[in-house]
Design a protein around this motif. Structure first.
Motif, short mmCIF file in Angstrom:
data_model
loop_
_atom_site.label_atom_id
_atom_site.label_comp_id
_atom_site.label_asym_id
_atom_site.label_seq_id
_atom_site.Cartn_x
_atom_site.Cartn_y
_atom_site.Cartn_z
N GLU A 160 -0.81 -54.63 -18.54
CA GLU A 160 -0.79 -53.29 -17.96
C GLU A 160 0.21 -53.26 -16.81
OE1 GLU A 160 -3.85 -50.56 -15.31
OE2 GLU A 160 -4.69 -51.81 -16.92
N PRO B 260 -8.34 -46.98 -16.45
CA PRO B 260 -8.41 -46.69 -17.89
C PRO B 260 -9.81 -46.31 -18.34
CG PRO B 260 -7.29 -48.78 -17.47
CD PRO B 260 -7.91 -48.35 -16.18
N GLY C 241 -0.66 -49.11 -9.88
CA GLY C 241 -1.64 -49.66 -10.79
C GLY C 241 -2.93 -50.04 -10.09
N THR D 122 -7.09 -49.94 -23.38
CA THR D 122 -5.70 -49.81 -23.83
C THR D 122 -4.94 -48.66 -23.21
OG1 THR D 122 -6.47 -48.51 -25.72
CG2 THR D 122 -6.20 -50.89 -26.04
N GLU D 123 -5.62 -47.65 -22.68
CA GLU D 123 -4.83 -46.51 -22.20
C GLU D 123 -5.47 -45.85 -20.99
OE1 GLU D 123 -5.59 -42.63 -24.60
OE2 GLU D 123 -5.54 -44.24 -26.10
#
Length: 358
Positions: free
Chosen positions: A305, A69, A189, A73-74
């Motif tokens: 996440e 990220p 991830g 948050t993103e």
């Protein structure tokens, strides 16, 4: 526009259309011709306390990541190197309802086919679930999922048939039934070891026996049954998530982190993907869809996440079972001592998973 690898770009890197037409000797030759940088050290050690095998790879930390990220948050959408065709030669491809699934070599392998005895030696391959960047197990149709699983099984069979091509290790591996092992995992991830967003599985062919494999073999020797058959017999009904006919999805009674799941093949006489019949492969493919879709649904609701591992337990003592391990809780010091503190009860996790999946 959705990123994807086009057929024209694929053709430029296509070396073989069917991995079943290749031998391990062929795969070793193709790897040595193409993979020259970022090689592992070939050194491995064993922790005498528990038998953990540690592979050393001094350059692996410099491999690129497209899934970290920019903020808390993103994760921004970046250009995908796989969709651009900037990757290694392809050794297997099959058309899907949209695009295709394909297998190639890992440019940053954890194992390399070193020839000298005593070195950690093998192959490290990647199966890209779909050439479509945004397609993976959770959103492919079942017929495509089955085809992807069939190609994974074909690769497994090819590798095991060439187990004798890898040199022996210099450390005693104890009594074992085979000379090389096929490790099938999925990391999604950056929190759990994934480096690329484009959906894929990793396949390692290793002359070093992972500790998990040794644990399964020891369990069968001590209990006269495979670990999967034991779980099928001992798992209470309230921990069953879904019955697929030839296989059963459960939450293990010893769940370490919330929403851990296991897919258990009911025929404990089968220990490998390539031994499964059509119904069993279809059940396995559907379970990957259900398990991953549930993880992707639950983790954001927890404020987490999306990050998870999928690991396949095959070979001696396992039967055949798959673990779905979402990163729903950090591992602290007490867990490193082997005392796990889980923030949810298995029964509650199973009930929620049944609701999400069924």
């Amino acid at each position: 526009m959705t990123q994807k690898l086009g057929r024209e770009a694929l053709d430029k890197i296509l070396q073989a259309a069917d991995v079943s037409s290749l031998s391990v000797r062929d795969l070793i030759a193709l790897t040595r011709e193409e993979i020259e940088g970022y090689l592992p050290d070939g050194v491995y050690r064993v922790d005498p306390r528990n038998g953990d095998r540690i592979l050393y790879h001094s350059s692996r930390g410099s491999r690129p990541h497209d899934n970290v990220p920019d903020s808390e948050t993103e994760i921004p959408e970046r250009e995908c190197t796989i969709c651009q065709g900037n990757t290694t030669g392809v050794i297997d491809v099959r058309a899907l309802s949209e695009g295709f699934t394909f297998i190639n070599k890992n440019l940053f392998p954890i194992l390399y086919p070193f020839e000298r005895e005593g070195m950690a030696s093998g192959l490290h391959l990647l199966q890209w679930t779909s050439s479509q960047h945004d397609k993976d197990w959770h959103n492919l149709p079942q017929e495509d999922r089955v085809l992807v699983m069939e190609r994974l099984a074909a690769l497994e069979k090819t590798l095991l048939e060439g187990a004798g091509e890898l040199p022996p290790t210099d450390l005693s591996e104890g009594s074992r039934d085979q000379d090389a092992f096929v490790v099938i995992i999925k990391n999604y991830g950056h929190l759990v070891g994934g480096s690329l967003m484009h959906g894929h599985q990793q396949i390692a062919f290793s002359n070093v026996m992972p500790r998990h494999f040794r644990d399964n073999a020891r369990f069968e020797k001590e209990h006269s049954e495979t670990f999967s058959s034991y779980l099928l017999r001992e798992t209470p009904s309230e921990l069953v998530v879904k019955d697929y006919g030839p296989a059963l999805m459960v939450v293990p009674v010893f769940m370490r982190r919330p929403y851990d799941m296991m897919l258990l093949l009911k025929d404990a006489s089968k220990g490998y993907l390539h031994q499964l019949d059509e119904r069993e492969l279809a059940a396995l493919a559907e379970s990957w869809h259900d398990g991953i879709r549930a993880i992707r649904a639950i983790m954001p609701r927890m404020g987490r996440e999306i990050a998870y591992n999928v690991i396949t337990n095959n070979g001696p003592g396992a039967g055949l079972y798959v673990e779905f391990l979402p990163y729903t809780q950090e591992i602290g010091g007490v867990e490193h001592l082997g005392l796990f503190v889980c923030q949810e009860l298995p029964e509650r996790a199973a009930a929620r998973l049944r609701h999400v999946i069924c």
